[in-house]
Scaffold this motif. Sequence first.
Motif, short mmCIF file in Angstrom:
data_model
loop_
_atom_site.label_atom_id
_atom_site.label_comp_id
_atom_site.label_asym_id
_atom_site.label_seq_id
_atom_site.Cartn_x
_atom_site.Cartn_y
_atom_site.Cartn_z
N LEU A 1 -35.63 56.32 -25.54
CA LEU A 1 -36.39 56.86 -24.44
C LEU A 1 -35.46 58.05 -23.68
O LEU A 1 -36.03 58.96 -23.37
N GLN A 2 -33.99 58.29 -23.92
CA GLN A 2 -33.46 59.15 -23.48
C GLN A 2 -33.96 60.27 -24.53
O GLN A 2 -33.88 61.37 -23.78
N SER A 3 -33.98 60.40 -25.79
CA SER A 3 -34.47 61.24 -26.52
C SER A 3 -35.91 61.94 -26.00
O SER A 3 -36.04 63.18 -26.03
N ALA A 4 -36.69 61.05 -25.71
CA ALA A 4 -38.12 61.44 -25.24
C ALA A 4 -37.91 62.46 -23.96
O ALA A 4 -38.75 63.13 -24.03
N ILE A 5 -37.17 61.71 -22.92
CA ILE A 5 -37.01 62.54 -21.87
C ILE A 5 -36.40 63.71 -22.15
O ILE A 5 -36.75 64.85 -21.65
N ARG B 1 -45.49 48.62 -15.02
CA ARG B 1 -46.83 48.61 -14.76
C ARG B 1 -47.40 49.97 -14.71
O ARG B 1 -46.48 50.92 -14.46
N ILE B 2 -48.62 50.51 -15.01
CA ILE B 2 -48.79 51.66 -15.19
C ILE B 2 -48.73 52.66 -13.88
O ILE B 2 -48.47 53.67 -13.70
N SER B 3 -49.08 51.85 -12.80
CA SER B 3 -49.02 52.20 -11.36
C SER B 3 -47.47 52.84 -11.09
O SER B 3 -47.45 53.94 -10.38
N ASP B 4 -46.62 51.96 -11.68
CA ASP B 4 -45.17 52.56 -11.57
C ASP B 4 -44.68 53.37 -12.38
O ASP B 4 -43.85 54.24 -12.22
N ILE B 5 -45.33 53.48 -13.67
CA ILE B 5 -44.93 54.62 -14.55
C ILE B 5 -45.57 55.94 -13.97
O ILE B 5 -44.66 56.90 -13.83
N LYS C 1 -49.31 65.96 -30.20
CA LYS C 1 -50.30 66.27 -29.29
C LYS C 1 -49.98 66.90 -27.94
O LYS C 1 -50.23 68.01 -27.35
N SER C 2 -48.87 66.00 -27.15
CA SER C 2 -48.34 66.38 -26.11
C SER C 2 -47.32 65.45 -25.60
O SER C 2 -47.15 64.17 -25.79
N ILE C 3 -46.31 66.21 -25.44
CA ILE C 3 -44.92 65.70 -25.22
C ILE C 3 -44.95 64.73 -23.87
O ILE C 3 -44.36 63.70 -23.94
N ARG C 4 -45.65 65.23 -23.00
CA ARG C 4 -45.92 64.49 -21.84
C ARG C 4 -46.58 63.14 -22.01
O ARG C 4 -45.81 61.87 -21.57
N ASN C 5 -47.43 63.12 -22.92
CA ASN C 5 -48.08 61.76 -23.37
C ASN C 5 -47.26 61.03 -24.37
O ASN C 5 -47.20 59.56 -24.01
N PHE C 6 -46.50 61.70 -25.02
CA PHE C 6 -45.50 60.85 -25.81
C PHE C 6 -44.47 60.14 -24.83
O PHE C 6 -44.12 59.18 -25.27
N LEU C 7 -44.13 61.02 -23.88
CA LEU C 7 -43.22 60.33 -22.92
C LEU C 7 -43.85 59.13 -22.21
O LEU C 7 -43.07 58.06 -21.99
N LEU C 8 -45.04 59.25 -21.90
CA LEU C 8 -45.59 58.14 -21.07
C LEU C 8 -45.57 56.85 -22.09
O LEU C 8 -45.57 56.02 -21.37
N PHE C 9 -45.95 57.17 -23.24
CA PHE C 9 -46.01 55.91 -24.12
C PHE C 9 -44.80 55.23 -24.30
O PHE C 9 -44.54 54.14 -24.20
N THR C 10 -43.78 56.31 -24.37
CA THR C 10 -42.41 55.73 -24.71
C THR C 10 -41.75 55.03 -23.50
O THR C 10 -41.25 53.88 -23.53
N ILE C 11 -42.01 55.53 -22.24
CA ILE C 11 -41.64 54.75 -21.11
C ILE C 11 -42.28 53.47 -20.96
O ILE C 11 -41.68 52.35 -20.66
N GLY C 12 -43.68 53.39 -21.45
CA GLY C 12 -44.58 52.28 -21.07
C GLY C 12 -43.93 51.09 -22.16
O GLY C 12 -43.78 49.90 -21.64
N ILE C 13 -43.43 51.44 -23.36
CA ILE C 13 -43.22 50.37 -24.37
C ILE C 13 -41.72 50.07 -24.19
O ILE C 13 -41.32 49.06 -24.71
N SER C 14 -41.12 50.90 -23.62
CA SER C 14 -39.42 50.66 -23.09
C SER C 14 -38.98 50.12 -21.91
O SER C 14 -37.96 50.08 -21.69
N SER C 15 -39.96 49.81 -20.97
CA SER C 15 -39.76 49.30 -19.74
C SER C 15 -40.14 48.23 -19.02
O SER C 15 -39.66 47.66 -18.04
N ALA C 16 -41.54 47.85 -19.50
CA ALA C 16 -42.27 46.59 -19.11
C ALA C 16 -42.86 46.91 -17.62
O ALA C 16 -43.06 46.24 -16.71
#
Length: 189
Positions: free
Chosen positions: A81-85, A40-44, A23-38
């Motif tokens: 994560l690097q692949s998603a970026i 908080r959403i404000s920092d993401i 649906k959206s590479i941007r949103n895919f990256l949002l999720f991938t960073i979120g589950i790969s980094s711990a």
Amino acid sequence: MNMTYPLKDKKQIDMVKLYLKSKSIRNFLLFTIGISSALRISDILSLRISQIYDGHKATDFIDVKEKKTGKSKRFATSSNLQSAIKIFIKQYKPTQDEYVFISRKGSNKPITRQRAVQILTEALDMCGLSNINFGSHGMRKTFAYHCWKKGTDITYLMRILNHSSPKEVLHYISVEQEELDDIYVNLNL
């Protein structure tokens, strides 16, 4: 505020990633960073392109100053994560000073926390996971839960999450009695 929960099944994570990627590479990256980094959403949402991409490739590390704690945090970027970026950069071709999760409303600002929650809620709904109260904090909890399941020392998780006790970490990642029972059964001495 409702309690949020991690995605405990790797298949669930893969379904959400697949849906978001379609649906959206941007949103895919949002999720991938979120589950790969711990993070908080404000920092993401405050991430800039220069923090994830050096102009030639995904960065090996991402450095942030946490809004909630004011502490600096550095984490290594996994190959996923690097692949998603890389996919994100190839599609969007952003400039180094742009926000990563820029709003599509043309405001040169990142999406809001509320929009991030809408994106995640929709993805879980479309994947048949609407029974899980996930929210944006669920990404951070998913990271911590899977670290714990893979045997990461609880003291490292305490440090990553800025928690003060192992009990706090286990409650945070929603460790259930069933999972504790599995530890006994699987040890099988």
